[in-house]
Design a protein around this motif. Structure first.
Motif, PDB file in Angstrom:
ATOM      1  N   GLU B 240      19.286  66.162 -43.414  1.00 17.30           N
ATOM      2  CA  GLU B 240      19.854  66.647 -44.668  1.00 17.30           C
ATOM      3  C   GLU B 240      19.336  65.676 -45.794  1.00 17.30           C
ATOM      4  OE1 GLU B 240      21.775  65.289 -42.232  1.00 17.30           O
ATOM      5  OE2 GLU B 240      22.802  66.885 -41.586  1.00 17.30           O
ATOM      6  N   SER B 241      18.615  64.670 -45.585  1.00 17.14           N
ATOM      7  CA  SER B 241      18.056  63.964 -46.667  1.00 17.14           C
ATOM      8  C   SER B 241      16.665  64.618 -46.975  1.00 17.14           C
ATOM      9  CB  SER B 241      17.619  62.601 -45.952  1.00 17.14           C
ATOM     10  OG  SER B 241      18.778  61.904 -45.674  1.00 17.14           O
ATOM     11  N   TRP B 242      16.132  65.053 -46.298  1.00 18.25           N
ATOM     12  CA  TRP B 242      14.908  65.850 -46.458  1.00 18.25           C
ATOM     13  C   TRP B 242      15.273  67.191 -47.328  1.00 18.25           C
ATOM     14  CZ3 TRP B 242      10.631  63.096 -46.178  1.00 18.25           C
ATOM     15  CH2 TRP B 242      10.349  62.340 -45.560  1.00 18.25           C
ATOM     16  N   THR B 243      16.363  67.793 -46.761  1.00 19.38           N
ATOM     17  CA  THR B 243      16.578  69.095 -47.265  1.00 19.38           C
ATOM     18  C   THR B 243      16.991  68.700 -48.785  1.00 19.38           C
ATOM     19  OG1 THR B 243      17.512  69.796 -45.371  1.00 19.38           O
ATOM     20  CG2 THR B 243      18.181  70.723 -47.336  1.00 19.38           C
ATOM     21  N   LEU B 244      17.757  67.471 -48.901  1.00 19.24           N
ATOM     22  CA  LEU B 244      17.972  67.048 -50.206  1.00 19.24           C
ATOM     23  C   LEU B 244      16.866  66.844 -51.181  1.00 19.24           C
ATOM     24  CD1 LEU B 244      20.545  66.578 -51.956  1.00 19.24           C
ATOM     25  CD2 LEU B 244      20.433  63.971 -51.348  1.00 19.24           C
ATOM     26  N   LEU B 245      15.771  66.115 -50.494  1.00 22.74           N
ATOM     27  CA  LEU B 245      14.356  65.820 -51.423  1.00 22.74           C
ATOM     28  C   LEU B 245      13.929  67.129 -51.896  1.00 22.74           C
ATOM     29  CD1 LEU B 245      12.631  63.465 -52.026  1.00 22.74           C
ATOM     30  CD2 LEU B 245      11.420  63.776 -50.020  1.00 22.74           C
ATOM     31  N   ALA B 303      26.231  63.431 -50.131  1.00 23.37           N
ATOM     32  CA  ALA B 303      25.666  62.510 -49.397  1.00 23.37           C
ATOM     33  C   ALA B 303      25.986  61.001 -49.576  1.00 23.37           C
ATOM     34  CB  ALA B 303      23.952  62.680 -49.467  1.00 23.37           C
ATOM     35  N   THR B 304      26.293  60.724 -50.634  1.00 25.31           N
ATOM     36  CA  THR B 304      26.560  59.227 -51.001  1.00 25.31           C
ATOM     37  C   THR B 304      28.060  59.021 -51.451  1.00 25.31           C
ATOM     38  OG1 THR B 304      26.150  60.077 -53.555  1.00 25.31           O
ATOM     39  CG2 THR B 304      24.300  59.064 -52.403  1.00 25.31           C
ATOM     40  N   ALA B 305      28.917  59.822 -51.292  1.00 19.29           N
ATOM     41  CA  ALA B 305      30.046  59.780 -51.679  1.00 19.29           C
ATOM     42  C   ALA B 305      30.915  59.197 -50.259  1.00 19.29           C
ATOM     43  CB  ALA B 305      30.923  60.947 -52.222  1.00 19.29           C
ATOM     44  N   VAL B 306      30.662  59.540 -49.489  1.00 19.67           N
ATOM     45  CA  VAL B 306      31.477  59.424 -48.140  1.00 19.67           C
ATOM     46  C   VAL B 306      31.123  58.003 -47.672  1.00 19.67           C
ATOM     47  CG1 VAL B 306      31.680  59.905 -45.777  1.00 19.67           C
ATOM     48  CG2 VAL B 306      31.235  61.869 -47.175  1.00 19.67           C
ATOM     49  N   GLY B 307      30.184  57.418 -48.130  1.00 17.82           N
ATOM     50  CA  GLY B 307      29.867  56.003 -47.217  1.00 17.82           C
ATOM     51  C   GLY B 307      28.896  56.073 -46.263  1.00 17.82           C
ATOM     52  N   THR B 308      28.330  55.161 -46.097  1.00 20.21           N
ATOM     53  CA  THR B 308      27.306  54.810 -44.898  1.00 20.21           C
ATOM     54  C   THR B 308      28.037  54.474 -43.422  1.00 20.21           C
ATOM     55  OG1 THR B 308      27.090  52.543 -45.122  1.00 20.21           O
ATOM     56  CG2 THR B 308      25.442  53.951 -46.429  1.00 20.21           C
ATOM     57  N   LEU B 328      30.676  50.680 -34.026  1.00 22.23           N
ATOM     58  CA  LEU B 328      30.617  51.639 -35.097  1.00 22.23           C
ATOM     59  C   LEU B 328      31.089  50.949 -36.516  1.00 22.23           C
ATOM     60  CD1 LEU B 328      30.657  54.648 -36.282  1.00 22.23           C
ATOM     61  CD2 LEU B 328      32.915  54.764 -35.369  1.00 22.23           C
ATOM     62  N   GLY B 329      30.430  51.140 -37.513  1.00 22.78           N
ATOM     63  CA  GLY B 329      30.712  50.739 -38.660  1.00 22.78           C
ATOM     64  C   GLY B 329      30.748  51.850 -40.109  1.00 22.78           C
ATOM     65  N   GLN B 330      31.901  52.099 -40.334  1.00 21.63           N
ATOM     66  CA  GLN B 330      31.958  53.275 -41.318  1.00 21.63           C
ATOM     67  C   GLN B 330      32.439  52.319 -42.841  1.00 21.63           C
ATOM     68  OE1 GLN B 330      31.410  56.838 -41.101  1.00 21.63           O
ATOM     69  NE2 GLN B 330      31.524  56.248 -43.371  1.00 21.63           N
ATOM     70  N   GLY B 331      31.707  52.911 -43.684  1.00 27.24           N
ATOM     71  CA  GLY B 331      31.892  52.603 -45.157  1.00 27.24           C
ATOM     72  C   GLY B 331      32.344  53.550 -45.942  1.00 27.24           C
ATOM     73  N   GLY B 332      32.915  53.066 -47.115  1.00 25.58           N
ATOM     74  CA  GLY B 332      33.472  54.252 -48.048  1.00 25.58           C
ATOM     75  C   GLY B 332      34.942  53.934 -48.471  1.00 25.58           C
ATOM     76  N   GLU B 417      39.360  63.215 -45.963  1.00 23.38           N
ATOM     77  CA  GLU B 417      40.483  63.961 -46.547  1.00 23.38           C
ATOM     78  C   GLU B 417      39.870  64.730 -47.680  1.00 23.38           C
ATOM     79  OE1 GLU B 417      43.952  61.744 -47.519  1.00 23.38           O
ATOM     80  OE2 GLU B 417      44.636  62.918 -45.650  1.00 23.38           O
ATOM     81  N   ARG B 418      39.208  64.090 -48.547  1.00 19.94           N
ATOM     82  CA  ARG B 418      38.548  64.742 -49.894  1.00 19.94           C
ATOM     83  C   ARG B 418      37.305  65.427 -49.750  1.00 19.94           C
ATOM     84  NH1 ARG B 418      38.960  60.451 -54.527  1.00 19.94           N
ATOM     85  NH2 ARG B 418      38.038  59.095 -52.944  1.00 19.94           N
ATOM     86  N   TRP B 419      36.607  65.262 -48.723  1.00 13.46           N
ATOM     87  CA  TRP B 419      35.251  65.683 -48.703  1.00 13.46           C
ATOM     88  C   TRP B 419      34.947  66.628 -47.733  1.00 13.46           C
ATOM     89  CZ3 TRP B 419      32.852  64.522 -53.321  1.00 13.46           C
ATOM     90  CH2 TRP B 419      33.038  63.408 -54.151  1.00 13.46           C
ATOM     91  N   PRO B 420      33.882  67.262 -47.485  1.00  9.33           N
ATOM     92  CA  PRO B 420      33.739  67.974 -46.355  1.00  9.33           C
ATOM     93  C   PRO B 420      33.302  67.161 -45.187  1.00  9.33           C
ATOM     94  CG  PRO B 420      32.367  68.890 -48.229  1.00  9.33           C
ATOM     95  CD  PRO B 420      32.911  67.673 -48.605  1.00  9.33           C
ATOM     96  N   ALA B 421      33.499  67.957 -43.839  1.00 12.51           N
ATOM     97  CA  ALA B 421      33.027  66.897 -42.806  1.00 12.51           C
ATOM     98  C   ALA B 421      31.561  66.796 -42.670  1.00 12.51           C
ATOM     99  CB  ALA B 421      33.710  67.845 -41.526  1.00 12.51           C
ATOM    100  N   PHE B 422      31.349  65.896 -41.901  1.00  7.51           N
ATOM    101  CA  PHE B 422      30.023  65.388 -41.859  1.00  7.51           C
ATOM    102  C   PHE B 422      29.406  65.095 -40.267  1.00  7.51           C
ATOM    103  CE2 PHE B 422      32.061  61.590 -42.888  1.00  7.51           C
ATOM    104  CZ  PHE B 422      31.483  60.590 -41.724  1.00  7.51           C
ATOM    105  N   SER B 423      28.207  65.156 -40.084  1.00  6.55           N
ATOM    106  CA  SER B 423      27.834  64.872 -38.802  1.00  6.55           C
ATOM    107  C   SER B 423      26.719  63.621 -38.934  1.00  6.55           C
ATOM    108  CB  SER B 423      27.362  65.949 -38.047  1.00  6.55           C
ATOM    109  OG  SER B 423      28.509  66.646 -37.497  1.00  6.55           O
TER     110      SER B 423
END
Lengths: 148, 453
Positions: B240-245, B303-308, B328-332, B417-423
């Motif tokens: 996704e990062s390359w797509t974004l770039l 890409a940036t809102a969900v957290g790393t 597993l570490g999930q930020g945000g 809850e507030r953002w689309p699902a991610f993988s």
């Protein structure tokens, strides 16, 4: 002892004998192969014989190939019709193991390739297994295929 | 004599023969490139570089006097109107100089700070020279009538000569060497040949292999980042990062074109003229430009809102039949409805379809490692959980070749809850099982027998 023997009409016959039953080998095992070449027509002269142990991929992707053992014989005294049988030994590597996937398959084989003086060649391929990886199976809901 | 066949059976026992024609065609192609490069280089050398080199190294210096001024006319045909000619004018000077004691007179056209121009410009350039002025000139000892007033090198010419024929010679030459190297060789012989000539193959994209493990990818890139709690931090694979770039670059370039068009239209408007065609073109361009910026910003926010997401693992590379700790570490911030971790085995095949190169992936094995529900994240305090993964004892190891791969990976799926699902994908390298030494195998066999007895 496992044996493989096939021929095309009007083509040489290459028989290959593996020293393990069911042609099943463990990584780093010693592979001993005996071969015999018959049925070369009188008007055909063999220029070279190549013996190789290799893996190749099969499936949806383009074919890739890796050669583990290779020997080319051009000395007339070692070629048919002077010599029609031979053997070679090779220690098999740790990888890649034989694999029967859904779109990627890895196969190991012994190839005997004959080069004739008129420029043509004849190749005989004899598959064996390295390792005991069970085939990949499709689940009832089917595999998730993604094009990227 | 029999001609080689063009087709042959792919597997099993077969006669083959198409390779000779293929190698011949390939060699001919590279040979044509090499000859074209050599011919081009020869033309540039003999037509431009050699005369320039002679002026700088072989022409002799002597004082001279200007005894006449003139314009040389060069007529050139216009490309768009048949039969019409335009004239270009070049200032030139008539010089008198001594060659071995004898006086010589000749025209020199290579004047400093002059070029071919229209007639008034050429006359203006000529005015800078005065009759009977004393100058320094250089003449050709082999042809004393050939004289110049300026020496030096045209570096653009030399660069052009190196780049264009050089590229053709290098590409054609390396291809020809490669074609000769594989001429008459079987595919096994070619694959078995290794060493310096392999470097000549510009199309060779074979992946790096782990030492003593043919076909197994190298895992150096996965163990160069230490973890905070477990041994290694796994890098994230993010297409996704390359797509974004790519989206960002497209938006930037497209809007640069829109700005250039808009400035042109604005200047016309200020000058009192309205180019309706330009304005009509500008409207769809502006719409696409605004849309591209919106799509890029949306992707950036997602890409940036969900957290790393970070994963750490206790060991690498992995082996079948062994267990490994994963952190597993999930930020945000905010609430995650679910967060799941799966271990997957993926086959990947790259193939040609017509002129396209396509890559297809199939998940052939998947196991859910863990799932977490209703996680409430607060800023500056990431969610952490430690789990254990197990690689089945009869699992295929990681495999990679030029067009095929079998990859292991951990995938973290999140549903905020507030953002689309991610993988998020974290690649793993699994080596083949370690071969047990013969002595230990025998011990194990003996103990099994004792157990039975």
């Amino acid at each position: 002892m496992s044996q493989s023997n096939q021929a095309l009409v009007g083509s040489p016959t290459v028989s290959v004998h593996f020293d393990h039953s069911h042609r099943l080998y463990e990584p780093q095992a010693r592979l001993t192969v005996r071969y015999s070449i018959d049925g070369i027509a009188d008007d055909e002269r063999v220029r070279a014989v190549e013996l190789s142990v290799l893996w190749y991929t099969e499936g949806k992707g383009e074919e890739d190939l890796g050669v583990h053992f290779f020997e080319r014989m051009t000395d007339r005294e070692r070629l048919p019709p002077a010599v029609t049988v031979g053997s070679f030994v090779s220690s098999l590597p740790l990888s890649p193991l034989s694999y029967e996937g859904l779109i990627v398959k890895v196969r190991w084989c012994v190839r005997v390739r004959l080069f004739f003086t008129d420029g043509r060649d004849f190749v005989s391929e004899h598959v064996f297994e390295l390792g005991e990886i069970p085939p990949a199976q499709t689940k009832p809901d089917g595999p998730a295929i993604v094009s990227v | 004599m029999r001609l080689p066949r063009f087709f042959g059976k792919k597997r099993g026992h077969r006669r083959t023969g198409s390779q000779a024609w293929g190698s011949f065609g390939e060699g001919l192609f590279y040979c044509v490139l090499l000859v074209a490069g050599l011919g081009f280089a020869g033309l540039l050398l003999s037509g431009a570089a050699a005369p320039e080199w002679r002026v700088n190294h072989e022409f002799l210096e002597t004082p001279c006097t200007i005894i006449g001024k003139g314009l040389a006319r060069y007529a050139s045909q216009e490309a768009d109107s048949a039969g019409s000619f335009t004239n270009k004018w070049q200032p030139c000077l008539r010089l008198r100089y001594r060659v071995a004691g004898a006086l010589h007179e000749s025209w020199s056209t290579a004047l400093p700070r002059s070029s071919r121009a229209d007639r008034p410009t050429a006359i203006a350039q000529l005015a800078a020279w005065r009759l009977n002025d004393e100058l320094t000139c250089w003449y050709d000892p082999a042809d004393p009538n050939s004289v110049v007033l300026e020496r030096g090198y045209n570096w653009w010419l030399w660069l052009l000569m190196l780049l264009l024929p050089g590229a053709l010679i290098v590409f054609g030459g390396s291809g020809l060497v490669q074609a000769i190297r594989v001429w008459g060789k079987s595919e096994e012989h070619r694959a078995a040949s290794a060493g310096l000539p392999e470097m000549l193959d510009p199309m060779d994209h074979s992946p790096s292999e782990a030492p003593d493990h043919p076909g197994v990818p190298i895992c150096d890139d996965l163990i160069n980042s230490p973890g905070t709690i477990l041994r290694y931090r796994l890098p994230i694979e993010s297409p996704e990062s390359w797509t974004l770039l790519g989206l960002g670059l497209f938006a930037m370039l497209w809007n640069a074109v829109v700005i250039v068009l808009a400035v042109g239209a604005g200047l016309d408007l200020l000058g009192g003229t309205i180019d309706w065609l330009l304005f009509a073109l500008l409207v769809p361009f502006v719409v696409v430009g605004i849309a591209s910026v919106c799509v890029f910003l949306r992707g950036l926010i997602l890409a940036t809102a969900v957290g790393t997401t970070q994963l750490e693992i206790s060991a690498h590379p992995l082996r079948p039949g062994e267990q490994y700790d994963v952190l597993l570490g999930q930020g945000g911030s905010g609430t995650f409805r679910t967060l799941t971790m799966t271990l997957e085995l993926v086959e990947q095949a790259t193939f040609r379809q017509g002129t396209d190169t396509r890559t297809e992936q199939v998940v052939v094995w998947k196991e859910q490692v863990n799932a977490w529900h209703d996680i409430h994240l607060v800023p500056n305090a990431r969610f952490e959980s430690r789990v254990r993964i197990f690689i089945p004892h009869d699992a295929m190891h990681s495999f990679t070749s030029e067009h095929n791969a079998v990859n292991w990976r951990i995938v973290v799926h999140g549903s905020p809850e507030r953002w689309p699902a991610f993988s998020r994908i974290f690649p793993l390298i699994v080596f083949p099982s370690q071969i047990a030494p013969l002595a230990s195998k025998e011990r194990s066999h003996r103990s099994r027998q004792e157990g039975v007895l």
